[in-house]
Design a protein around this motif. Structure first.
Motif, PDB file in Angstrom:
ATOM      1  N   TYR A 168      84.696 -51.847  -3.484  1.00 42.01           N
ATOM      2  CA  TYR A 168      84.118 -51.180  -4.212  1.00 42.01           C
ATOM      3  C   TYR A 168      83.630 -50.274  -3.880  1.00 42.01           C
ATOM      4  N   ILE A 169      82.846 -49.784  -2.439  1.00 37.48           N
ATOM      5  CA  ILE A 169      83.278 -48.472  -2.028  1.00 37.48           C
ATOM      6  C   ILE A 169      84.117 -47.201  -2.045  1.00 37.48           C
ATOM      7  N   LEU A 170      84.959 -47.932  -1.735  1.00 40.06           N
ATOM      8  CA  LEU A 170      86.358 -46.943  -2.116  1.00 40.06           C
ATOM      9  C   LEU A 170      86.871 -46.793  -3.547  1.00 40.06           C
ATOM     10  N   LEU A 171      85.973 -47.474  -4.718  1.00 37.96           N
ATOM     11  CA  LEU A 171      85.320 -46.483  -6.189  1.00 37.96           C
ATOM     12  C   LEU A 171      84.863 -46.270  -6.413  1.00 37.96           C
ATOM     13  N   ASN A 172      83.768 -46.232  -5.625  1.00 32.88           N
ATOM     14  CA  ASN A 172      82.507 -45.351  -5.587  1.00 32.88           C
ATOM     15  C   ASN A 172      83.294 -43.981  -4.862  1.00 32.88           C
ATOM     16  N   LEU A 173      83.456 -43.834  -3.898  1.00 38.33           N
ATOM     17  CA  LEU A 173      84.115 -42.544  -3.624  1.00 38.33           C
ATOM     18  C   LEU A 173      84.855 -42.335  -4.738  1.00 38.33           C
ATOM     19  N   ALA A 174      85.801 -42.727  -5.075  1.00 39.89           N
ATOM     20  CA  ALA A 174      86.771 -42.411  -5.820  1.00 39.89           C
ATOM     21  C   ALA A 174      86.590 -41.414  -7.318  1.00 39.89           C
ATOM     22  N   LEU A 175      84.975 -42.059  -7.858  1.00 43.20           N
ATOM     23  CA  LEU A 175      83.933 -41.685  -8.613  1.00 43.20           C
ATOM     24  C   LEU A 175      83.729 -39.920  -8.413  1.00 43.20           C
ATOM     25  N   ASP A 182      78.235 -64.420  12.361  1.00 38.44           N
ATOM     26  CA  ASP A 182      78.588 -64.608  10.884  1.00 38.44           C
ATOM     27  C   ASP A 182      78.816 -64.001  10.203  1.00 38.44           C
ATOM     28  N   PHE A 183      77.394 -62.723  10.135  1.00 39.82           N
ATOM     29  CA  PHE A 183      77.204 -62.343   8.730  1.00 39.82           C
ATOM     30  C   PHE A 183      78.598 -62.204   7.323  1.00 39.82           C
ATOM     31  N   ARG A 184      78.204 -62.438   6.637  1.00 38.48           N
ATOM     32  CA  ARG A 184      79.932 -61.748   6.071  1.00 38.48           C
ATOM     33  C   ARG A 184      79.129 -60.724   4.731  1.00 38.48           C
ATOM     34  N   PHE A 185      79.637 -59.668   4.854  1.00 42.55           N
ATOM     35  CA  PHE A 185      79.705 -58.498   3.792  1.00 42.55           C
ATOM     36  C   PHE A 185      80.350 -58.997   2.511  1.00 42.55           C
ATOM     37  N   GLN A 186      79.477 -58.931   1.753  1.00 41.39           N
ATOM     38  CA  GLN A 186      79.640 -59.638  -0.021  1.00 41.39           C
ATOM     39  C   GLN A 186      79.759 -58.648  -0.768  1.00 41.39           C
ATOM     40  N   GLN A 187      80.190 -58.970  -1.877  1.00 40.45           N
ATOM     41  CA  GLN A 187      79.607 -57.608  -3.604  1.00 40.45           C
ATOM     42  C   GLN A 187      78.512 -57.315  -3.676  1.00 40.45           C
ATOM     43  N   ARG A 188      76.889 -57.552  -2.928  1.00 43.69           N
ATOM     44  CA  ARG A 188      76.128 -58.301  -3.603  1.00 43.69           C
ATOM     45  C   ARG A 188      75.872 -56.716  -2.577  1.00 43.69           C
ATOM     46  N   HIS A 189      76.356 -56.876  -1.183  1.00 39.64           N
ATOM     47  CA  HIS A 189      75.792 -56.127  -0.349  1.00 39.64           C
ATOM     48  C   HIS A 189      76.794 -53.797  -0.291  1.00 39.64           C
ATOM     49  N   ALA A 190      78.053 -55.118  -0.913  1.00 39.34           N
ATOM     50  CA  ALA A 190      78.469 -53.357  -1.070  1.00 39.34           C
ATOM     51  C   ALA A 190      77.994 -51.645  -1.860  1.00 39.34           C
ATOM     52  N   VAL A 191      77.277 -53.185  -3.060  1.00 42.33           N
ATOM     53  CA  VAL A 191      76.176 -52.870  -4.569  1.00 42.33           C
ATOM     54  C   VAL A 191      75.377 -51.767  -3.634  1.00 42.33           C
ATOM     55  N   ILE A 192      74.564 -52.658  -3.100  1.00 44.28           N
ATOM     56  CA  ILE A 192      73.572 -51.801  -2.102  1.00 44.28           C
ATOM     57  C   ILE A 192      73.546 -50.648  -1.692  1.00 44.28           C
ATOM     58  N   GLY A 193      74.872 -50.514  -0.579  1.00 41.77           N
ATOM     59  CA  GLY A 193      75.534 -49.959  -0.129  1.00 41.77           C
ATOM     60  C   GLY A 193      75.900 -48.407  -0.881  1.00 41.77           C
ATOM     61  N   CYS A 194      77.292 -48.793  -2.208  1.00 44.97           N
ATOM     62  CA  CYS A 194      76.897 -47.703  -3.108  1.00 44.97           C
ATOM     63  C   CYS A 194      75.364 -46.926  -3.438  1.00 44.97           C
ATOM     64  N   ALA A 195      74.470 -48.190  -4.273  1.00 50.64           N
ATOM     65  CA  ALA A 195      74.001 -47.517  -5.019  1.00 50.64           C
ATOM     66  C   ALA A 195      72.974 -46.672  -3.992  1.00 50.64           C
ATOM     67  N   PHE A 196      72.496 -46.952  -2.933  1.00 48.52           N
ATOM     68  CA  PHE A 196      72.034 -46.405  -1.962  1.00 48.52           C
ATOM     69  C   PHE A 196      73.022 -45.061  -1.703  1.00 48.52           C
ATOM     70  N   THR A 197      74.084 -44.735  -1.544  1.00 46.19           N
ATOM     71  CA  THR A 197      74.500 -43.438  -1.946  1.00 46.19           C
ATOM     72  C   THR A 197      74.339 -42.505  -2.630  1.00 46.19           C
ATOM     73  N   TRP A 198      73.870 -42.815  -3.941  1.00 46.91           N
ATOM     74  CA  TRP A 198      73.728 -41.915  -4.850  1.00 46.91           C
ATOM     75  C   TRP A 198      71.816 -41.331  -5.031  1.00 46.91           C
ATOM     76  N   VAL A 199      70.888 -42.922  -4.631  1.00 47.93           N
ATOM     77  CA  VAL A 199      69.891 -42.585  -4.570  1.00 47.93           C
ATOM     78  C   VAL A 199      69.920 -41.806  -3.226  1.00 47.93           C
ATOM     79  N   TRP A 200      69.969 -41.979  -1.822  1.00 47.21           N
ATOM     80  CA  TRP A 200      69.976 -41.089  -1.100  1.00 47.21           C
ATOM     81  C   TRP A 200      70.645 -39.651  -1.152  1.00 47.21           C
ATOM     82  N   SER A 201      71.325 -39.784  -1.789  1.00 43.07           N
ATOM     83  CA  SER A 201      72.150 -38.176  -2.243  1.00 43.07           C
ATOM     84  C   SER A 201      70.963 -37.383  -3.447  1.00 43.07           C
TER      85      SER A 201
END
Length: 350
Positions: free
Chosen positions: A67-74, A138-157
């Motif tokens: 998801y993060i790689l796709l966000n980078l490509a977009l 044992d925290f697992r980086f899941q899909q919702r975390h990736a979506v939040i991370g991608c959303a953060f990049t756009w909001v912060w920008s």
């Protein structure tokens, strides 16, 4: 601040009116930049387009990392469309042919999507740090975390790229006057405070996260390799990850350090003199990141690479080994190299 552009300001046509050659630079300079931008447009559109198409086509690639790689490509694709393409056309004509409104829009969009790309690299590095180094147990980086991370990049920008549209700094023609960006040329408290804020929040912060995350990753991998000195696979993986991390960090610095450095130096030194060509180069050079970002971060990803070759070879990857085929068909996360640390954890660079 006095620049060569300031000195010539009253002697040349406006940046939206007529060609700027030979006043600012020879026509050959504009043609050379046009060739560079044309090459970037073709290559970036192709490689980022492949990333997007393959990611959409193969559901197995829809992991948190991808998801993060796709966000980078977009983000890179949008930089190409709204930045490199416009710059290519402008350099052929020798001035900003689309007018002031498009100049401001281009400056905003390139800044917005460029910063999204920068923070995507930082989130990507932080994801690797969490997965490999396990600072949160044992925290697992899941899909919702990736979506939040991608959303953060756009909001912060958005937070840091909209102020010039409302008076805190501005978007103006840069250097050769064939592309637009934040006004770090003319000085003044209004411009300087914005440039310094942008430098800290959108360069220093993501770079610090990248350096910390990958340094921690290398330390962890070296510890694993030290425990498995007799394992050639482990030693080879350490060398591979080390080379990849160095490539990632160096690519980031080569692309963005000149632009950030120029902006800060000019913003803090009002008497510096810059030739328009020199003032333009960091901006154009940063746009080349849209070409090798996907090569470094995506095409060196074994699972993605196998899916890409399978798609391009009509359903079968003729170069895949049995191990790679298994990795491609699995639904696990995307890895370039995985090495067990003996405790069930797996070390992977990307």
């Amino acid at each position: 601040m006095n620049t060569s552009l300031d000195v010539l300001e009253n002697e040349i046509p406006g940046p939206f009116d007529a060609p700027q050659w030979p006043h600012l630079a020879p026509r050959s300079t504009y043609m050379s930049v046009a060739v560079l931008m044309g090459t970037v447009v073709l290559l970036a559109s192709f490689v980022n387009g492949l990333v997007i198409v393959v990611s959409i086509r193969y559901k197995k690639l829809r992991s948190p990392l991808n998801y993060i790689l796709l966000n980078l490509a977009l983000a890179d694709m949008l930089v190409t469309i709204f930045g490199s393409t416009i710059s290519f056309s402008n350099n052929i004509n020798g001035y900003f042919v689309f007018g002031k409104a498009v100049c401001e829009f281009e400056g905003f969009m390139v800044s917005l999507t460029g910063i999204v790309g920068l923070w995507s690299l930082a989130i990507l590095a932080f994801e690797r740090y969490i997965v490999v180094c396990k600072p949160m147990g044992d925290f697992r980086f899941q899909q919702r975390h990736a979506v939040i991370g991608c959303a953060f990049t756009w909001v912060w920008s958005l937070i840091w790229t909209t102020p010039p549209l409302f008076g805190w700094c501005s978007y103006v023609p840069e250097g050769l006057r064939t592309s637009c960006g934040p006004n770090w040329y003319t000085g003044g408290t209004n411009n300087n405070t914005y440039i310094m804020a942008l430098f800290v929040t959108c360069f220093v912060m993501p770079l610090s996260m990248i350096l910390f995350s990958y340094a921690s990753l290398l330390v962890t991998l070296r510890a694993v390799a030290a425990q498995q000195k007799e394992s050639e696979t482990t030693q080879r993986a350490e060398r591979e990850v080390t080379r990849m991390v160095i490539a990632m960090v160096m690519a980031f610095l080569i692309c963005w350090l000149p632009y950030a450095s120029f902006a800060v130096v000019v913003a803090t030194n009002k008497d510096i003199v810059l030739h328009p060509t020199l003032a333009s180069m960091p901006s154009y050079f940063s746009k080349t990141a849209t070409v090798y970002n996907p090569i470094i971060y995506v095409f060196m990803n074994k699972q993605f690479r196998n899916c890409l070759l399978t798609m391009m070879c009509c359903g079968q990857n003729p170069f895949a080994t049995e191990e790679e085929t298994s990795a491609t068909t699995s639904s696990g996360r995307t890895d370039v190299t995985m090495v067990s640390d003996g405790g069930g954890n797996k070390v992977t660079p990307a």
